[in-house]
Design a protein around this motif. Structure first.
Motif, PDB file in Angstrom:
ATOM      1  N   GLN A 278      45.607  60.679  45.546  1.00 25.09           N
ATOM      2  CA  GLN A 278      46.855  60.226  44.932  1.00 25.09           C
ATOM      3  C   GLN A 278      47.840  61.382  44.773  1.00 25.09           C
ATOM      4  O   GLN A 278      49.046  61.225  45.002  1.00 25.09           O
ATOM      5  N   ALA A 279      47.329  62.555  44.385  1.00 18.78           N
ATOM      6  CA  ALA A 279      48.200  63.724  44.270  1.00 18.78           C
ATOM      7  C   ALA A 279      48.785  64.095  45.626  1.00 18.78           C
ATOM      8  O   ALA A 279      49.974  64.458  45.733  1.00 18.78           O
ATOM      9  N   ALA A 285      56.321  67.060  51.173  1.00 16.57           N
ATOM     10  CA  ALA A 285      56.300  66.792  52.610  1.00 16.57           C
ATOM     11  C   ALA A 285      55.740  65.417  52.931  1.00 16.57           C
ATOM     12  O   ALA A 285      55.988  64.883  54.017  1.00 16.57           O
ATOM     13  N   ILE A 286      54.992  64.828  52.006  1.00 16.14           N
ATOM     14  CA  ILE A 286      54.325  63.548  52.259  1.00 16.14           C
ATOM     15  C   ILE A 286      55.097  62.380  51.651  1.00 16.14           C
ATOM     16  O   ILE A 286      55.273  61.335  52.282  1.00 16.14           O
ATOM     17  N   ALA A 287      55.567  62.554  50.420  1.00 13.27           N
ATOM     18  CA  ALA A 287      56.216  61.452  49.701  1.00 13.27           C
ATOM     19  C   ALA A 287      57.372  60.819  50.480  1.00 13.27           C
ATOM     20  O   ALA A 287      57.503  59.581  50.488  1.00 13.27           O
ATOM     21  N   PRO A 288      58.244  61.604  51.150  1.00 14.59           N
ATOM     22  CA  PRO A 288      59.343  60.965  51.880  1.00 14.59           C
ATOM     23  C   PRO A 288      58.877  60.038  53.004  1.00 14.59           C
ATOM     24  O   PRO A 288      59.577  59.073  53.337  1.00 14.59           O
ATOM     25  N   GLY A 293      58.115  52.076  51.258  1.00 16.76           N
ATOM     26  CA  GLY A 293      56.970  51.331  51.764  1.00 16.76           C
ATOM     27  C   GLY A 293      56.153  50.676  50.663  1.00 16.76           C
ATOM     28  O   GLY A 293      56.416  50.836  49.469  1.00 16.76           O
ATOM     29  N   LYS A 294      55.140  49.944  51.084  1.00 15.98           N
ATOM     30  CA  LYS A 294      54.254  49.247  50.145  1.00 15.98           C
ATOM     31  C   LYS A 294      52.812  49.425  50.601  1.00 15.98           C
ATOM     32  O   LYS A 294      52.481  49.186  51.769  1.00 15.98           O
ATOM     33  N   GLU A 448      53.181  52.248  42.091  1.00  9.42           N
ATOM     34  CA  GLU A 448      54.083  52.039  43.229  1.00  9.42           C
ATOM     35  C   GLU A 448      53.772  53.015  44.357  1.00  9.42           C
ATOM     36  O   GLU A 448      53.605  52.618  45.508  1.00  9.42           O
ATOM     37  N   LYS A 449      53.732  54.296  44.030  1.00  8.41           N
ATOM     38  CA  LYS A 449      53.366  55.312  45.021  1.00  8.41           C
ATOM     39  C   LYS A 449      51.928  55.768  44.810  1.00  8.41           C
ATOM     40  O   LYS A 449      51.239  56.130  45.757  1.00  8.41           O
TER      41      LYS A 449
END
Length: 552
Positions: A278-279, A285-288, A293-294, A448-449
């Motif tokens: 999850q972290a 670099a990953i979150a964008p 998305g879902k 959500e993320k």
């Protein structure tokens, strides 16, 4: 008890790529030979259907499937995409460095992004089309049948027994499937393979070590995901002494396959592999990549990463171990689908010769190991024989060791480097954090993320018959509430990626006791592998129970 008995020539236990390849190849060999019209072969699978328990990254090297099915693309093999762009990132806490050089074993051009579940469903259909192998999902192998030092088959699990061990009105006893050859292709740390290895003392020169892979599928907006795009990462959020890394693969239909691998030989008992995943998704670099998305699916599995010297002996009278069950994954490339298929094909050739000679002795089935050693499977595994061992001293030394083995092609990788079993490397809380260690606190997730484990389990489709005997057996629960709580702070509550284990108040004796939420189990078997006291025994639940994976 009187049980139905089914006599067969070959029994395949497990519906993964190794056994499906073995079944396909032996059907072809029978057809070509012409003398095996009366043979009966059976494949049993514990999942609700072939593919429902199949999960991997996965980027597949097509070498194995090309040998098995040369026209696999023309036959509509469900590949997601051929790998196009391929990158390796080293992550710091806030930034990343892109690798300036991709070692040959880590280059993925020419490989294919696949869903192992869809691949095995397709292969299962091909097996059934041969008309020579009967496929039975929802039939878990619960016990090996061993007589006079020889495996003679498998007993399938009983159905319709309640949690107290009493027969329900729906009770059906399992059947004894007696076979000339039993092929175990159960994946990593299979329950029958565990029994076989213990019964016949088949352990390798090194203990097997594992990693836990946790992954999600993310549905993204149209045009957001280039199919065949592949990222691999090292570094954050893993500490320097823990092996592992992340991956992101582009699938068809704008789906990201995103996951994280944590070595199950970590030292810190507060390590939370699901929490690390999850972290990982929150990194800049990953979150964008996940923006807009879902999350649509979740799963987890263990990976055998010990390499060549951790492979158990692969044959006993009447039985063979193939694929991940036999430790045939390449730990440098983190790829095992192609080697699983190849070992399945070599097993089929061995079985054909044994059937012709009516000889199923250890010497006869030992030809399988000879075939492996004469094949490219050996070349791959020997060249990467000490990869994981190098990381026992930390990431820097591990990367140097890996680099040296890569540039020399494994020629100067040394002889066997010793390893400890992963659970023995775990330190106590006092050793890892000092005598005044703060209690472990799980991060908060936004839904959500990032997700808690129950949300992810829901996305796995996991379902078990609730009124059945527990398939997770703790042989000494008192250790959980005393020694394990005091020394390790009950690491099962963290290393399980499905919230199966939790500590709760004990109103009868006071203090805390272990609660087992067996219905959450996604069948990764981490608990059986990583428990520091080795008192957790993972066994098969009633047939059809567990995750219901699609495209994983």
């Amino acid at each position: 008890m009187d049980r139905e008995v089914l006599e067969v020539d070959v029994l395949f236990v497990g519906g993964g790529p190794a056994n499906l390849a073995c079944a396909l190849h032996i059907a072809k060999l029978f057809e070509e030979d012409g003398g095996f019209d009366e043979t009966l072969s059976v494949l049993i699978e514990k999942g609700g259907e072939i593919g429902s328990h199949a999960i991997s990254g996965a980027v597949m090297d097509p070498r194995g499937i090309r040998e098995l099915i040369p026209d696999f693309l023309e036959k509509d093999c469900p590949v997601e995409a051929e790998v196009g762009d391929d990158d390796i990132w080293y992550l710091g806490k806030k930034g990343k460095l892109s690798a300036f050089w991709h070692p040959k074993p880590l280059r993925n051009h020419g490989n294919y992004v696949v869903s192992l579940g869809e691949l095995t469903r397709w292969m299962g259909g091909l097996v059934e089309e041969t008309g020579r192998v009967e496929v039975f999902p929802e039939f878990p192998g619960s016990e090996l049948l061993i007589e006079d030092g020889k495996v003679v088959g498998v007993r399938t699990g009983d159905r319709g027994i309640d949690r107290h061990g009493e027969k329900k009105p729906t009770y059906e006893p399992g059947i004894d499937i007696r076979a000339k050859v039993t092929v175990l292709g159960e994946g990593a740390h299979g329950s029958l393979a565990k029994q076989l290895i213990r019964e016949f003392d088949l352990g390798g020169k090194n203990p097997q070590v594992y990693a836990l892979g946790v992954k999600e599928l993310w549905q993204m907006p149209e045009g957001a995901v280039p199919p065949g795009r592949v990222y691999h990462t090292l570094g954050w959020p893993l500490p320097a002494k823990t092996f592992g890394g992340g991956f992101i693969y582009g699938m068809k239909g704008d789906v990201w396959d995103v996951g994280f691998v944590t070595g199950l030989d970590y030292e810190d008992p507060h390590t939370d592999p699901h929490g690390l995943f999850q972290a990982f998704k929150t990194h800049p670099a990953i979150a964008p990549l996940l923006e807009g998305g879902k999350m649509i699916q979740y799963g987890a599995k263990t990976i055998p990463e010990g390499g060549w010297f951790s492979r158990p002996k692969s044959h006993v009278p009447g039985a063979l171990l193939i694929g991940d069950t036999g430790g045939n994954l390449n730990p440098l490339r983190l790829k095992g689908i192609h080697t699983a298929m190849k070992t399945g094909m070599l097993a089929a050739e061995t079985i054909l010769a044994a059937l012709k000679e009516d000889d199923f002795s250890d010497a006869s089935l030992g030809r399988f190991e000879e075939k492996v050693c004469d094949s490219w499977v050996y070349d791959e595994l020997w060249a990467s024989r000490n990869i994981h061992q190098g990381f026992e001293k930390g990431r820097k030394r591990g990367l140097f060791s890996a680099w040296w083995q890569i540039v020399t092609g494994g020629k100067f990788g040394g002889d066997k480097l010793d390893m400890e079993p992963g659970h023995e490397r775990m330190q106590t809380v006092a050793e890892a954090h000092g005598p005044n260690a703060a209690p472990f606190e799980r991060a908060k997730y936004d839904g959500e993320k990032t997700f808690n484990r129950l949300d992810d389990v829901y996305a796995s489709g996991t379902k078990h018959e609730e009124d059945q005997p527990p398939h997770l057996v703790v042989t000494d629960p008192d250790i959980c509430r005393t020694k394990c709580a005091e020394e390790y702070d009950n690491p099962c509550t963290r290393f399980c990626p499905a919230e199966v284990y939790e500590m709760e108040e004990d109103p009868e004796r006071g203090g805390m006791r272990l609660r087992i939420n067996a219905g959450n189990c996604v069948h990764c078997k981490t608990c059986d592998i990583m428990d520091p006291y080795q008192i957790i025994d993972w066994t098969v639940p009633e047939g059809g129970g567990g995750p219901r994976y699609h495209r994983l």
